[in-house]
Motif scaffolding. Structure first.
Motif, PDB file in Angstrom:
ATOM      1  N   ARG A 251      39.671  51.842  33.425  1.00  0.00           N
ATOM      2  CA  ARG A 251      38.720  52.661  34.176  1.00  0.00           C
ATOM      3  C   ARG A 251      39.093  52.778  35.658  1.00  0.00           C
ATOM      4  NH1 ARG A 251      33.802  49.256  31.952  1.00  0.00           N
ATOM      5  NH2 ARG A 251      35.384  47.773  32.552  1.00  0.00           N
ATOM      6  N   ASP A 252      39.994  51.910  36.110  1.00  0.00           N
ATOM      7  CA  ASP A 252      40.476  51.914  37.494  1.00  0.00           C
ATOM      8  C   ASP A 252      42.003  51.982  37.427  1.00  0.00           C
ATOM      9  OD1 ASP A 252      40.664  51.667  40.227  1.00  0.00           O
ATOM     10  OD2 ASP A 252      39.996  49.584  40.311  1.00  0.00           O
ATOM     11  N   PRO A 253      42.550  53.114  36.962  1.00  0.00           N
ATOM     12  CA  PRO A 253      43.945  53.171  36.529  1.00  0.00           C
ATOM     13  C   PRO A 253      45.000  53.011  37.617  1.00  0.00           C
ATOM     14  CG  PRO A 253      43.007  55.368  36.557  1.00  0.00           C
ATOM     15  CD  PRO A 253      41.880  54.407  36.820  1.00  0.00           C
ATOM     16  N   TYR A 254      44.640  53.164  38.855  1.00  0.00           N
ATOM     17  CA  TYR A 254      45.625  53.038  39.938  1.00  0.00           C
ATOM     18  C   TYR A 254      45.749  51.611  40.463  1.00  0.00           C
ATOM     19  CZ  TYR A 254      45.806  58.137  40.277  1.00  0.00           C
ATOM     20  OH  TYR A 254      45.977  59.477  40.012  1.00  0.00           O
ATOM     21  N   ALA A 255      44.829  50.743  40.103  1.00  0.00           N
ATOM     22  CA  ALA A 255      44.750  49.420  40.725  1.00  0.00           C
ATOM     23  C   ALA A 255      45.091  48.287  39.771  1.00  0.00           C
ATOM     24  CB  ALA A 255      43.340  49.199  41.269  1.00  0.00           C
ATOM     25  N   VAL A 256      45.592  47.212  40.349  1.00  0.00           N
ATOM     26  CA  VAL A 256      45.709  45.925  39.667  1.00  0.00           C
ATOM     27  C   VAL A 256      44.904  44.927  40.500  1.00  0.00           C
ATOM     28  CG1 VAL A 256      47.948  46.352  38.580  1.00  0.00           C
ATOM     29  CG2 VAL A 256      47.868  45.344  40.852  1.00  0.00           C
ATOM     30  N   HIS A 257      44.521  43.846  39.862  1.00  0.00           N
ATOM     31  CA  HIS A 257      43.712  42.841  40.528  1.00  0.00           C
ATOM     32  C   HIS A 257      44.351  41.476  40.289  1.00  0.00           C
ATOM     33  CE1 HIS A 257      40.658  45.995  40.718  1.00  0.00           C
ATOM     34  NE2 HIS A 257      41.030  46.257  39.479  1.00  0.00           N
ATOM     35  N   VAL A 258      44.394  40.673  41.336  1.00  0.00           N
ATOM     36  CA  VAL A 258      44.812  39.282  41.215  1.00  0.00           C
ATOM     37  C   VAL A 258      43.588  38.447  41.535  1.00  0.00           C
ATOM     38  CG1 VAL A 258      46.326  37.467  42.079  1.00  0.00           C
ATOM     39  CG2 VAL A 258      47.182  39.809  41.911  1.00  0.00           C
ATOM     40  N   VAL A 259      43.215  37.589  40.604  1.00  0.00           N
ATOM     41  CA  VAL A 259      42.040  36.738  40.777  1.00  0.00           C
ATOM     42  C   VAL A 259      42.523  35.299  40.879  1.00  0.00           C
ATOM     43  CG1 VAL A 259      39.813  36.033  39.828  1.00  0.00           C
ATOM     44  CG2 VAL A 259      40.673  38.356  39.398  1.00  0.00           C
ATOM     45  N   PHE A 260      42.216  34.654  41.987  1.00  0.00           N
ATOM     46  CA  PHE A 260      42.578  33.252  42.188  1.00  0.00           C
ATOM     47  C   PHE A 260      41.398  32.388  41.784  1.00  0.00           C
ATOM     48  CE2 PHE A 260      45.121  35.711  45.156  1.00  0.00           C
ATOM     49  CZ  PHE A 260      46.395  35.252  44.853  1.00  0.00           C
ATOM     50  N   HIS A 261      41.678  31.390  40.934  1.00  0.00           N
ATOM     51  CA  HIS A 261      40.626  30.529  40.395  1.00  0.00           C
ATOM     52  C   HIS A 261      40.643  29.188  41.119  1.00  0.00           C
ATOM     53  CE1 HIS A 261      40.240  33.480  37.228  1.00  0.00           C
ATOM     54  NE2 HIS A 261      41.533  33.369  36.982  1.00  0.00           N
ATOM     55  N   PRO A 262      39.477  28.727  41.550  1.00  0.00           N
ATOM     56  CA  PRO A 262      39.415  27.445  42.260  1.00  0.00           C
ATOM     57  C   PRO A 262      39.621  26.277  41.306  1.00  0.00           C
ATOM     58  CG  PRO A 262      37.211  28.268  41.869  1.00  0.00           C
ATOM     59  CD  PRO A 262      38.162  29.337  41.379  1.00  0.00           C
ATOM     60  N   ASP A 263      40.144  25.205  41.843  1.00  0.00           N
ATOM     61  CA  ASP A 263      40.214  23.965  41.072  1.00  0.00           C
ATOM     62  C   ASP A 263      38.870  23.261  41.211  1.00  0.00           C
ATOM     63  OD1 ASP A 263      42.813  24.278  40.224  1.00  0.00           O
ATOM     64  OD2 ASP A 263      43.661  23.262  41.961  1.00  0.00           O
ATOM     65  N   GLY A 264      38.434  22.634  40.148  1.00  0.00           N
ATOM     66  CA  GLY A 264      37.191  21.880  40.199  1.00  0.00           C
ATOM     67  C   GLY A 264      35.957  22.740  40.019  1.00  0.00           C
ATOM     68  N   GLU A 265      34.821  22.105  40.161  1.00  0.00           N
ATOM     69  CA  GLU A 265      33.526  22.739  39.951  1.00  0.00           C
ATOM     70  C   GLU A 265      33.030  23.419  41.220  1.00  0.00           C
ATOM     71  OE1 GLU A 265      31.619  22.589  37.036  1.00  0.00           O
ATOM     72  OE2 GLU A 265      33.371  21.707  36.085  1.00  0.00           O
ATOM     73  N   GLY A 266      32.262  24.484  41.030  1.00  0.00           N
ATOM     74  CA  GLY A 266      31.514  25.075  42.122  1.00  0.00           C
ATOM     75  C   GLY A 266      32.237  26.052  43.018  1.00  0.00           C
ATOM     76  N   GLY A 267      33.544  26.155  42.919  1.00  0.00           N
ATOM     77  CA  GLY A 267      34.248  27.096  43.774  1.00  0.00           C
ATOM     78  C   GLY A 267      34.145  28.514  43.240  1.00  0.00           C
ATOM     79  N   GLU A 268      34.280  29.482  44.120  1.00  0.00           N
ATOM     80  CA  GLU A 268      34.236  30.884  43.721  1.00  0.00           C
ATOM     81  C   GLU A 268      35.639  31.441  43.579  1.00  0.00           C
ATOM     82  OE1 GLU A 268      31.799  33.852  45.625  1.00  0.00           O
ATOM     83  OE2 GLU A 268      30.430  32.281  46.289  1.00  0.00           O
ATOM     84  N   SER A 269      35.829  32.282  42.592  1.00  0.00           N
ATOM     85  CA  SER A 269      37.093  32.976  42.444  1.00  0.00           C
ATOM     86  C   SER A 269      37.237  33.984  43.581  1.00  0.00           C
ATOM     87  CB  SER A 269      37.157  33.709  41.108  1.00  0.00           C
ATOM     88  OG  SER A 269      37.172  32.787  40.046  1.00  0.00           O
ATOM     89  N   ILE A 270      38.475  34.228  43.963  1.00  0.00           N
ATOM     90  CA  ILE A 270      38.777  35.199  45.014  1.00  0.00           C
ATOM     91  C   ILE A 270      39.641  36.280  44.384  1.00  0.00           C
ATOM     92  CG2 ILE A 270      39.940  35.582  47.218  1.00  0.00           C
ATOM     93  CD1 ILE A 270      39.326  32.582  47.789  1.00  0.00           C
ATOM     94  N   SER A 271      39.245  37.536  44.580  1.00  0.00           N
ATOM     95  CA  SER A 271      39.945  38.649  43.959  1.00  0.00           C
ATOM     96  C   SER A 271      40.557  39.567  45.012  1.00  0.00           C
ATOM     97  CB  SER A 271      38.980  39.440  43.080  1.00  0.00           C
ATOM     98  OG  SER A 271      39.640  40.507  42.466  1.00  0.00           O
TER      99      SER A 271
END
Length: 145
Positions: free
Chosen positions: A36-56
């Motif tokens: 649905r967003d054909p021009y874009a790619v996304h990189v999502v960084f996942h936190p280690d441990g509990e409670g952290g937020e992913s960064i996209s």
């Protein structure tokens, strides 16, 4: 008339954060592509441990594809071929007002990921998959938040 569901491709991987002294640290991440967003790619960084937020981070699929063979991008996102003792990689440099980060990404992971995205939306045919009305609605909804 049958309708098809939009395809999303997501690949979990490990990138290496490169420190100023060139020491590296493994970072869990996902590569994501949504038809649905054909021009874009996304990189999502996942936190280690509990409670952290992913960064996209979102950027052009074409920027990523070009960066496999030559330096690509200016400003916030830059991509270029990168050789390491661990093998062929791609450098992904991200810059924001909060700081800068350089990541080393296995070249074969990005190549396979891009190949899968081209199976869903062929290179150069992105406009055929773009729903302008839906994109405009999303943009206006984000603006109102």
């Amino acid at each position: 008339m049958a309708t098809t569901q939009p395809v999303t491709i997501e690949v979990d991987t490990s990138m290496r954060l490169v420190a100023p002294d060139f020491a590296t640290l493994a970072v869990r991440a996902s590569l994501r592509y949504d038809q649905r967003d054909p021009y874009a790619v996304h990189v999502v960084f996942h936190p280690d441990g509990e409670g952290g937020e992913s960064i996209s981070w979102s950027f052009s699929r074409e920027l990523l594809a070009t960066g496999l063979t030559e330096p690509s991008g200016i400003g916030d996102v830059r991509v270029w071929p990168w050789s390491t003792p661990r093998g062929e990689a791609i450098a992904l440099a991200l810059s924001s007002p909060d700081g800068n980060a350089l990541f080393e990404v296995p070249r074969n992971v990005l190549t396979r990921f891009l190949r899968r995205t081209y199976g869903v939306v062929p290179r150069g045919r992105e406009s055929e998959h773009l729903d302008v009305d839906a994109a405009l609605t999303r943009l206006l909804a984000e603006r109102e938040r």
